[in-house]
Design a protein around this motif. Structure first.
Motif, PDB file in Angstrom:
ATOM      1  N   MET A   1       0.854  -1.185   0.000  1.00  0.00           N
ATOM      2  CA  MET A   1       0.000   0.000   0.000  1.00  0.00           C
ATOM      3  C   MET A   1       0.887   1.231   0.000  1.00  0.00           C
ATOM      4  O   MET A   1       1.782   1.364   0.837  1.00  0.00           O
ATOM      5  N   SER A   2       0.654   2.112  -0.950  1.00  0.00           N
ATOM      6  CA  SER A   2       1.428   3.333  -1.064  1.00  0.00           C
ATOM      7  C   SER A   2       0.501   4.527  -0.856  1.00  0.00           C
ATOM      8  O   SER A   2      -0.582   4.594  -1.446  1.00  0.00           O
ATOM      9  N   ILE A   3       0.916   5.445   0.037  1.00  0.00           N
ATOM     10  CA  ILE A   3       0.206   6.705   0.222  1.00  0.00           C
ATOM     11  C   ILE A   3       1.039   7.793  -0.446  1.00  0.00           C
ATOM     12  O   ILE A   3       2.228   7.947  -0.154  1.00  0.00           O
ATOM     13  N   LYS A   4       0.414   8.535  -1.357  1.00  0.00           N
ATOM     14  CA  LYS A   4       1.116   9.607  -2.078  1.00  0.00           C
ATOM     15  C   LYS A   4       0.365  10.920  -1.914  1.00  0.00           C
ATOM     16  O   LYS A   4      -0.830  10.924  -1.575  1.00  0.00           O
TER      17      LYS A   4
ATOM     18  N   GLU B   1       5.691   9.746  -2.839  1.00  0.00           N
ATOM     19  CA  GLU B   1       5.250   8.795  -1.821  1.00  0.00           C
ATOM     20  C   GLU B   1       5.470   9.374  -0.433  1.00  0.00           C
ATOM     21  O   GLU B   1       6.547   9.865  -0.094  1.00  0.00           O
TER      22      GLU B   1
ATOM     23  N   SER C   1       4.743   4.046   2.991  1.00  0.00           N
ATOM     24  CA  SER C   1       4.581   2.745   2.339  1.00  0.00           C
ATOM     25  C   SER C   1       4.362   1.663   3.392  1.00  0.00           C
ATOM     26  O   SER C   1       5.110   1.579   4.371  1.00  0.00           O
TER      27      SER C   1
ATOM     28  N   TYR D   1      -4.312   6.854  -1.638  1.00  0.00           N
ATOM     29  CA  TYR D   1      -3.664   5.550  -1.507  1.00  0.00           C
ATOM     30  C   TYR D   1      -4.377   4.513  -2.352  1.00  0.00           C
ATOM     31  O   TYR D   1      -5.537   4.695  -2.754  1.00  0.00           O
ATOM     32  N   ASP D   2      -3.689   3.408  -2.590  1.00  0.00           N
ATOM     33  CA  ASP D   2      -4.364   2.181  -2.991  1.00  0.00           C
ATOM     34  C   ASP D   2      -3.643   1.003  -2.335  1.00  0.00           C
ATOM     35  O   ASP D   2      -2.479   1.080  -1.977  1.00  0.00           O
TER      36      ASP D   2
ATOM     37  N   THR E   1      -9.041   1.683  -2.454  1.00  0.00           N
ATOM     38  CA  THR E   1      -8.448   2.947  -2.849  1.00  0.00           C
ATOM     39  C   THR E   1      -9.216   4.063  -2.159  1.00  0.00           C
ATOM     40  O   THR E   1     -10.365   3.875  -1.745  1.00  0.00           O
TER      41      THR E   1
ATOM     42  N   VAL F   1      -6.576   9.748   2.253  1.00  0.00           N
ATOM     43  CA  VAL F   1      -6.061   9.603   3.616  1.00  0.00           C
ATOM     44  C   VAL F   1      -5.993  10.987   4.241  1.00  0.00           C
ATOM     45  O   VAL F   1      -5.473  11.932   3.628  1.00  0.00           O
TER      46      VAL F   1
END
Length: 200
Positions: free
Chosen positions: A122-125, A132, A135, A171-172, A189, A192
């Protein structure tokens, strides 16, 4: 892929437990129900993982427990506690005032996806395709997969949330199969938001 917005509170442990449900719907016959709080259902070889969502239909006698057959809504599902291989408990149903169980009925639940061999990431950008911010993966300990309960747990420790300096992101969450040619499935998805804690 389902949409779900997340809120992280600084200085608090963030935790989210997910269950990956898939078709087909599984039906198992009920042979008994207790007039207790909470209610216990006798369902031989039910196969329900701990904490899985189930709905009840077509019970005779104890009709208050039923969801409308063939029109089951998301709100008709309840989290099940597994007592043993033939008994489940539904903690949020108080059947003490219901009529006695007479016969019949089914529990129904969506098929748990077998998570053997899967990893998750899971990546939060700051924006789609952007920088990013955080992670979480099964490799870095931010995501844990429980094969027995069929759960995917996301965790960010309190010290880590306290150190966050950003306020919003996107995120997804992807599940990656262990196949030679991995199959990547986007499970969730959304947005955040990071909020400040009240109690420190």
């Amino acid at each position: 892929m389902a949409a779900k917005n997340l809120t992280i509170t600084q200085g608090k442990t963030f935790s989210l437990v997910l269950r990956w449900e898939a078709p087909p719907v599984i039906f198992k016959p009920i042979t008994g129900a207790t007039q207790t709080a909470p209610v216990n259902l006798t369902v031989a070889a039910h196969g329900v993982p701990e904490g899985w969502r189930v709905a009840v239909t077509n019970v005779k006698g104890m009709t208050d427990i039923n969801a409308p057959a063939n029109e089951v809504k998301d709100s008709d599902y309840h989290q099940a506690t597994v007592i043993d291989a033939s008994t489940i408990q539904i903690n949020d149903i108080n059947a003490a005032g219901f009529k006695p169980y007479v016969s019949g009925g089914y529990i129904q639940y969506n098929t748990p996806v077998v998570l053997t061999g899967f990893t998750a990431r899971m990546s939060i950008k700051d924006k789609v395709g952007g920088t990013e911010l955080l992670s979480l993966t099964t490799e870095n300990g931010g995501i844990a997969i429980d094969l027995v309960r069929s759960t995917i747990s996301l965790t960010i420790a309190a010290l880590a949330t306290a150190a966050l300096t950003w306020k919003t992101g996107v995120y997804d969450l992807e599940l990656v199969s262990g196949d030679v040619t991995p199959v990547v499935t986007a499970l969730l998805t959304g947005k955040v938001t990071v909020t400040k804690e009240v109690t420190t």
